[in-house]
Design an enzyme around this catalytic site. Structure first.
Site, PDB file in Angstrom:
ATOM      1  N   SER A   1       0.855  -1.191   0.000  1.00 22.80           N
ATOM      2  CA  SER A   1       0.000   0.000   0.000  1.00 22.80           C
ATOM      3  C   SER A   1       0.886   1.234   0.000  1.00 22.80           C
ATOM      4  O   SER A   1       2.050   1.186   0.435  1.00 22.80           O
ATOM      5  CB  SER A   1      -0.864   0.018   1.266  1.00 22.80           C
ATOM      6  OG  SER A   1      -1.523   1.270   1.420  1.00 22.80           O
TER       7      SER A   1
ATOM      8  N   TYR B   1      -1.948   0.180  10.676  1.00 23.36           N
ATOM      9  CA  TYR B   1      -1.943  -0.266   9.272  1.00 23.36           C
ATOM     10  C   TYR B   1      -0.645   0.128   8.577  1.00 23.36           C
ATOM     11  O   TYR B   1      -0.031  -0.685   7.885  1.00 23.36           O
ATOM     12  CB  TYR B   1      -3.150   0.349   8.563  1.00 23.36           C
ATOM     13  CG  TYR B   1      -3.319  -0.085   7.118  1.00 23.36           C
ATOM     14  CD1 TYR B   1      -3.555  -1.410   6.784  1.00 23.36           C
ATOM     15  CD2 TYR B   1      -3.254   0.852   6.081  1.00 23.36           C
ATOM     16  CE1 TYR B   1      -3.720  -1.807   5.451  1.00 23.36           C
ATOM     17  CE2 TYR B   1      -3.424   0.469   4.762  1.00 23.36           C
ATOM     18  CZ  TYR B   1      -3.654  -0.855   4.444  1.00 23.36           C
ATOM     19  OH  TYR B   1      -3.814  -1.239   3.133  1.00 23.36           O
TER      20      TYR B   1
END
Ligand code: NDP
Ligand code: 8X3
Length: 254
Positions: free
Chosen positions: A141, A154
């Protein structure tokens, strides 16, 4: 765009495993890889969704929680040769500052995005090598390249994915296994609904005033990297919507 899988030595369809294929990027990737000539094994926890997809793409479905070592090892034991592993299963849970961290959110994010990715990769490495032309594609990501407020559970997990990808690349040098990481920015999938505990209204706001990427945009990247000539390794791709310059810098037309 249409792509073709590299042929296998015995002329059979190359096998691809896609984790997290019951929705979003994984589901779209499974469809596109099948269209490129792969036999796709789709894995995730929601088996009913996988069964329908496997039938549609003439693939195979496997109920799998990537955090469960015994289940991962049993899954891998049934697959002697794999040409492509797409480590896509993952996601975010919650958005809190480190001061307000929720233990269970951190635990699930690290167990799924990091530990689960390691378990599946480790279990399938012999099968990837046995194919003679294996490929591991990790879906990281933009959160693995940058940090943002309230996102450390995250972002830290996706930063760990970058470290794992880079380590695999050096550890596997000399073996017939390609290694790639694809790091998307905003993609409108079930990602934000999951992150916000099912709050669809809050999830919708993430994409307000922006044309986000769609799952097929990332599936296109995966299929492209997986169909390059065997001597080529695409190490890394960072892919964002035109309206997103960084994790936190988004041009919204509101
Ligand atoms: P979705 O929520 O639509 O898909 C997530 C997939 O992961 C589902 O198929 C889910 O299946 C699976 N999954 C979650 N936990 C597990 C588990 N323990 N075991 C097996 N499968 C699991 O989101 P996306 O498609 O957007 O996310 C795919 C990947 O892309 C993730 O790694 C995410 O972090 C990454 N990503 C997403 C971005 C975005 O903006 N959407 C941007 C950058 C990266 P099931 O629940 O059935 O198990
Ligand atoms: C998803 C993108 O910016 O929400 O990985 O972290 S972001």
């Amino acid at each position: 765009m249409s792509y073709s899988a590299n042929p296998t030595s015995d002329g059979s369809r190359p096998i691809a495993v896609v984790t997290g294929a019951s929705s979003g990027i994984g589901e779209a990737t499974a469809r596109m890889l099948a269209a490129a000539g792969f036999e796709v094994i789709v894995a995730a926890r929601r088996f009913d969704r996988l069964q329908a997809l496997a039938t549609e793409i003439d693939g195979r479905a496997a109920a799998l929680d990537v955090r469960d070592r015994a289940a991962v090892e049993a899954f891998a034991a049934g697959i002697p040769r794999v040409s492509l592993l797409v480590n896509n299963a993952g996601g975010a849970y919650g958005m809190e500052s480190i001061a307000q961290s929720v233990d269970e959110h951190w635990r699930v994010m690290w167990e799924t995005n990091v530990f689960g990715l390691m378990l599946v990769t480790r279990a399938l490495l012999p099968a990837l090598e046995a194919s003679g032309a294996g490929h591991i594609v990790n879906i990281g990501s933009i959160a693995g390249l940058e940090s943002y407020p309230n996102g450390a559970g995250y972002t830290s997990a996706k930063h760990a994915v970058v470290a794992i990808t880079e380590t695999l690349r050096v550890e596997l040098l000399g073996k017939p296994i390609h290694v790639t990481e694809i790091d998307p920015g905003m993609v409108e999938t079930e990602f934000s609904v999951v992150r916000f505990g099912g709050d669809a209204t809050r999830a919708k706001k993430v994409y307000e005033g922006v044309e986000p990427l769609v799952a097929e945009d990332i599936a296109d990247c995966v299929t492209w990297v997986a169909t390059r000539p065997p001597h080529v390794n695409i190490d890394h791709m960072r892919v964002t919507p035109l309206a997103q310059a960084s994790a936190t810098l988004v041009n919204r037309k509101l």
